[in-house]
Design a protein around this motif. Structure first.
Motif, mmCIF file in Angstrom:
data_model
loop_
_atom_site.group_PDB
_atom_site.id
_atom_site.type_symbol
_atom_site.label_atom_id
_atom_site.label_comp_id
_atom_site.label_asym_id
_atom_site.label_seq_id
_atom_site.Cartn_x
_atom_site.Cartn_y
_atom_site.Cartn_z
ATOM 1 N N GLY A 72 37.728 -42.614 -47.193
ATOM 2 C CA GLY A 72 38.506 -43.792 -47.880
ATOM 3 C C GLY A 72 39.076 -44.435 -46.773
ATOM 4 N N GLU A 73 38.795 -44.382 -45.435
ATOM 5 C CA GLU A 73 39.230 -45.196 -44.557
ATOM 6 C C GLU A 73 38.312 -46.132 -43.901
ATOM 7 O OE1 GLU A 73 41.356 -42.348 -41.843
ATOM 8 O OE2 GLU A 73 43.157 -42.696 -42.902
ATOM 9 N N LEU A 74 38.665 -47.207 -43.411
ATOM 10 C CA LEU A 74 38.031 -48.010 -42.771
ATOM 11 C C LEU A 74 37.598 -47.489 -41.454
ATOM 12 C CD1 LEU A 74 39.100 -49.830 -44.684
ATOM 13 C CD2 LEU A 74 39.026 -51.750 -43.187
ATOM 14 N N HIS A 75 36.167 -47.016 -41.216
ATOM 15 C CA HIS A 75 35.842 -46.196 -39.728
ATOM 16 C C HIS A 75 34.399 -46.441 -39.481
ATOM 17 C CE1 HIS A 75 37.045 -42.929 -37.259
ATOM 18 N NE2 HIS A 75 35.767 -42.494 -37.151
ATOM 19 N N GLY A 76 34.180 -46.833 -38.198
ATOM 20 C CA GLY A 76 32.736 -47.130 -38.004
ATOM 21 C C GLY A 76 32.554 -48.434 -37.653
ATOM 22 N N ARG A 77 31.515 -48.901 -38.261
ATOM 23 C CA ARG A 77 31.222 -50.542 -37.909
ATOM 24 C C ARG A 77 31.476 -51.199 -39.247
ATOM 25 N NH1 ARG A 77 29.782 -53.303 -33.987
ATOM 26 N NH2 ARG A 77 28.732 -55.311 -34.022
ATOM 27 N N GLY A 78 31.961 -52.272 -39.021
ATOM 28 C CA GLY A 78 32.172 -53.137 -40.361
ATOM 29 C C GLY A 78 32.553 -54.666 -40.188
ATOM 30 N N THR A 79 32.822 -55.283 -41.156
ATOM 31 C CA THR A 79 33.080 -56.693 -41.153
ATOM 32 C C THR A 79 34.314 -56.745 -42.257
ATOM 33 O OG1 THR A 79 30.931 -57.456 -40.540
ATOM 34 C CG2 THR A 79 32.393 -58.990 -41.333
ATOM 35 N N MET A 80 35.553 -57.660 -41.749
ATOM 36 C CA MET A 80 36.465 -57.994 -42.668
ATOM 37 C C MET A 80 36.500 -59.094 -42.458
ATOM 38 S SD MET A 80 39.090 -56.845 -44.200
ATOM 39 C CE MET A 80 39.813 -55.212 -43.486
ATOM 40 N N VAL A 81 36.473 -59.888 -43.847
ATOM 41 C CA VAL A 81 36.791 -61.434 -44.127
ATOM 42 C C VAL A 81 38.165 -61.510 -44.599
ATOM 43 C CG1 VAL A 81 35.865 -63.437 -45.234
ATOM 44 C CG2 VAL A 81 34.259 -61.431 -44.395
#
Length: 541
Positions: free
Chosen positions: A72-81
């Protein structure tokens, strides 16, 4: 009951609603978890947990994350807009930016871009920042601030390379300023540890005779001489009068003559004249001597020397006659009796208007006899001096000369006009008794006075010729200014001023430096004879 396959589940608290795949009674596979506030997650579920790739929308902030999730957590590679259009693309650790990433922050008219390492949502480690104003920083970061070794490329072209602390220049560093100035040393809180604050003039008039005299008490006033070049050195000092080793600071040297406001008998015409001149003339420069000045030409490329100045005897050739009662120094050499004598002569001229008219007519005839004199005495033009760059906090100009005044130099014209008006006012205030007393005294010595006025004309005529070759005798102000552009650290050094008195060279100096010139002595002898003939002719008339 164990849910299997695709299904919809509404939680008892009615805040969550799930629609998607199930396995063994748990959310597993692709699904969408909807929250009552509008937020939602859509993506992969594993054994009832948000895990894998997906998209999360945050209704409270309007931000949207797309990337990897773990439990459930933002973890790893990702993009936040973000809502304002800003975007972060990179690595995450437990809902925080962590590791390598690129953050693009959008503003109203521009954007900033950071590319580098993060730690717990803060810039930390090696990174590059492109600022909205065009600056670029490459180097170390600690807790969202520049700290450690780095290079800052400013938008104006200046470059700083060195240590940072607390987001400011601190420690050892080198600044290559766009203006050309270079500072290499210690920095404290964004500024050099020791900065120059003012300029100081060191002066040498190159006159060995003058150096033998006692040093003047007033250090702000010096003497310079016609035909003798002088040297000006400038130092960059701090408040403790210590020389600061500035490299490449641009210094301008100028000379000014006293500013005289326009003089006119008609106030309306004068006001209109002022408006026109304000658009044409340079603005007066304030000085610490109680008056303003306007620029006067100065050069370091002149071919005149002290040998071009005639001795006092040569200037006053007619005074060698034994019948001349007015022998002595000229007014420019500082003889007070000469000033009084000249004043008496002017008063006598005003008392006898008929004789004044005759003298003016005679003077006009003399001018008519030599119509080409003005052409021969055309004022030469010389290139102005250039600005200099400091080296180790110093710069120096050699062999400087004040040039002859440009044609119709307004300050001279206004000075003469004010002197004329002042003389008229003084003469009008004299009592009739004084006029009668001086008139009787004049009748007793009219012959000598007429003879003296004749030689005064000769002196004035020759002095005028000298002023077309050299600067006019009098006071000038030397000014040195910091014109580094743009100013280093947005600061300019305080200017310095020096009052200069232009004089004729000492006789001793002229005797030592002047060489025998047969042709000039022959010309001088011929001038003596011509002047004697003119004098006799005038006395007969």
């Amino acid at each position: 009951m164990l849910f299997l396959g695709h299904g919809i589940y509404q939680y008892e608290n009615k805040y969550f609603r799930y629609e998607g795949q199930w396995r063994n009674g748990t959310k597993h596979g692709h699904g969408k978890l909807q929250m009552a506030d509008g937020s939602y997650y859509e993506g992969t579920f594993s054994n009832g947990e948000i895990d894998g790739k997906g998209m999360r929308f945050f209704s409270q902030t309007g931000s949207k994350y797309t990337g990897q999730f773990v439990k459930g957590e933002l973890h790893g590679r990702g993009t936040m807009v973000y809502t304002d259009g800003s975007m972060y693309e990179g690595e995450w650790y437990r809902n925080r930016k962590h590791g390598y990433g690129i953050m693009k922050t959008l503003g109203s008219n521009s954007s900033e871009v950071y590319e580098g390492s993060y730690d717990k949502n803060m810039k930390h480690g090696v990174g590059t920042m492109m600022y909205a104003n065009g600056d670029r920083y490459e180097g170390m970061w600690v807790n969202d601030m520049r700290e450690g070794r780095g290079i800052l490329y400013s938008n104006d072209g200046s470059v700083y390379e060195g240590n940072f602390q607390g987001d400011s220049f601190s420690g050892r560093g080198v600044m290559h300023h766009i203006s050309g100035l270079i500072y290499d040393g210690l920095w404290v809180n964004g500024f050099p540890e020791i900065m120059a604050t003012k300029l100081k003039i060191s002066f040498d008039n190159n006159s060995e005779i003058d150096k033998k005299k006692k040093s003047p008490k007033d250090k702000t006033k010096v003497s310079i001489f016609q035909g003798i070049g002088f040297t000006v050195s400038v130092e960059c000092l701090n408040e403790s009068n210590r020389v600061i080793l500035d490299q490449g600071r641009e210094i301008r040297l100028t000379v000014g003559f006293r500013y005289y406001p326009p003089v006119s008998d008609n106030e309306k015409e004068d006001a209109l004249f002022d408006m026109i001149e304000d658009d044409v003339e340079e603005k007066p420069i304030e000085t610490p001597f109680g008056y303003s000045v306007v620029p006067y030409p100065i050069t370091d490329q002149i071919n005149f020397s002290v040998e071009d100045i005639p001795d006092d005897d040569e200037q006053d050739d007619p005074s060698k006659s034994p019948t001349d009662p007015s022998q002595g120094p000229t007014a420019e050499s500082g003889d007070e009796s000469s000033d009084e004598k000249q004043e008496n002569t002017e008063n006598d001229k005003e008392e006898n208007s008929e004789e004044k008219d005759e003298e003016d007519k005679a003077e006009g005839d003399e001018n008519d006899e030599s119509p080409d004199m003005e052409k021969e005495n055309t004022v030469p033009q010389f290139p102005p001096i250039t600005t200099l760059r400091t080296k180790d906090g110093l710069c120096k100009w050699d062999d400087l000369h004040l040039t002859p005044a440009p044609p119709k130099y307004r300050p001279f014209e206004r000075m003469e006009e004010q002197e004329r008006l002042k003389s008229q006012s003084k003469n009008r205030s004299r009592s009739k008794a004084d006029i009668r007393e001086q008139g009787s005294r004049r009748r007793s010595s009219i012959k000598n006075t007429t003879h003296s006025s004749m030689f005064d004309k000769f002196r004035m005529k020759k002095q005028k010729a000298l002023e077309e070759k050299f600067a006019k005798l009098g006071e000038y102000v030397l000014i040195v200014e910091d014109v580094t552009n743009p100013p280093f650290m947005n600061r300019r050094l305080e200017p310095d001023f020096l009052l200069m008195k232009l004089k004729q060279p000492p006789k001793e100096f002229k005797r030592e430096s002047k060489k025998w010139d047969t042709s000039s002595h022959i010309k001088a002898s011929m001038r003596v004879k011509e002047d004697e003939m003119l004098s006799k002719k005038h006395l007969k008339d």
